[in-house]
Motif scaffolding. Structure first.
Motif, short mmCIF file in Angstrom:
data_model
loop_
_atom_site.label_atom_id
_atom_site.label_comp_id
_atom_site.label_asym_id
_atom_site.label_seq_id
_atom_site.Cartn_x
_atom_site.Cartn_y
_atom_site.Cartn_z
N ILE A 91 45.86 1.53 32.03
CA ILE A 91 44.75 1.33 32.96
C ILE A 91 44.44 2.61 33.73
N ASN A 92 45.49 3.30 34.18
CA ASN A 92 45.30 4.51 34.99
C ASN A 92 44.83 5.71 34.18
N ASN A 93 44.99 5.64 32.85
CA ASN A 93 44.66 6.80 32.03
C ASN A 93 43.60 6.51 30.97
N LEU A 94 42.81 5.48 31.19
CA LEU A 94 41.75 5.17 30.23
C LEU A 94 40.80 6.35 30.04
N SER A 138 50.60 -8.79 24.27
CA SER A 138 51.08 -9.52 23.09
C SER A 138 51.29 -8.58 21.92
N LEU A 139 50.36 -7.65 21.72
CA LEU A 139 50.50 -6.69 20.62
C LEU A 139 51.73 -5.81 20.81
N TRP A 153 37.75 -2.30 23.56
CA TRP A 153 38.96 -2.21 24.39
C TRP A 153 38.63 -1.52 25.72
N LEU A 154 37.96 -0.39 25.62
CA LEU A 154 37.64 0.36 26.85
C LEU A 154 36.72 -0.45 27.76
N ALA A 200 42.00 -8.78 28.07
CA ALA A 200 42.37 -7.60 27.28
C ALA A 200 43.81 -7.19 27.56
N LEU A 201 44.22 -7.24 28.82
CA LEU A 201 45.60 -6.90 29.17
C LEU A 201 46.58 -7.88 28.53
#
Length: 213
Positions: A67-70, A30-31, A10-11, A24-25
């Protein structure tokens, strides 16, 4: 079909430019579309005409925050669980903002009605002895609040801690800013803590007394 990814995948995909990130997004969206409706139904009925729009707005905001806090993801849980928790926080914050959007400032001001509502606990089945003990404690708390806190402190505590109003909303309605409101609440907590200690009480004892048993 959404491919299975572990945390590292994921990362890696979300940090990669181009097609990998977009895929991935899309999968994460969807999840969330599958999981959020059941989770949010506890706070807003799926029959509410605003429900679907709320889900869509929350998912878009969640994807941006993810995205901003990965860099803050520590891997202590599944990545999708982490993302879902972010989504729930976003949703609840949005619901609080919508709830308070059209609320009059009168609801945040001090006064007898608000002071009484500061400690309205859910009704539970308790023994007559416990009910009397709770009643006595409520009387003590009301006296302490009246003697130790200013009207603004009582209003802020009621709005923030008991009614769940957003900090920014309360600050705006009270004609102040975030830092000043933080300071107001910090001082209020300190005064209450010191007064409770003088009365031989603690926060833990109060929570235990009013918890469901």
């Amino acid at each position: 079909m959404i491919p299975k990814r572990d945390n590292a995948h994921w990362l890696n995909d979300l940090q990669s430019p181009g097609e990998a990130r977009e895929s991935a997004l899309s999968d994460l969206m969807s999840l969330l579309q599958r999981a959020l409706p059941a989770g949010l139904s506890h706070w807003l009925s799926p029959d509410n005409p605003l429900f679907e729009d709320l889900i869509a707005d929350v998912i878009q905001e969640t994807l941006m925050r993810v995205i901003n806090n990965l860099h803050t993801f520590e891997g202590r849980s599944q990545f999708t669980t982490w993302a879902y928790k972010i989504a729930v926080r976003v949703a609840l914050n949005e619901l609080r903002h919508r709830r308070w959007k059209n609320v009059s400032m009168d609801g945040l001001e001090g006064g007898d009605e608000n002071e009484t509502s500061l400690f309205e606990f859910p009704s539970t089945e308790v023994s007559p002895e416990a009910a009397v003990e709770r009643g006595d404690m409520l009387a003590i708390l009301q006296r302490i609040l009246a003697e130790e806190l200013t009207e603004k402190q009582r209003a802020a505590m009621n709005a923030l801690m008991l009614q769940g109003a957003p900090l920014e909303e309360v600050a705006q309605r009270m004609g102040t800013n975030r830092n000043a409101l933080y300071k107001l609440m910090h001082d209020a907590r300190l005064r209450l803590k010191k007064r409770l200690a003088r009365e031989g009480l603690s926060i833990e004892e109060l929570l235990d007394m009013f918890s469901n048993k």
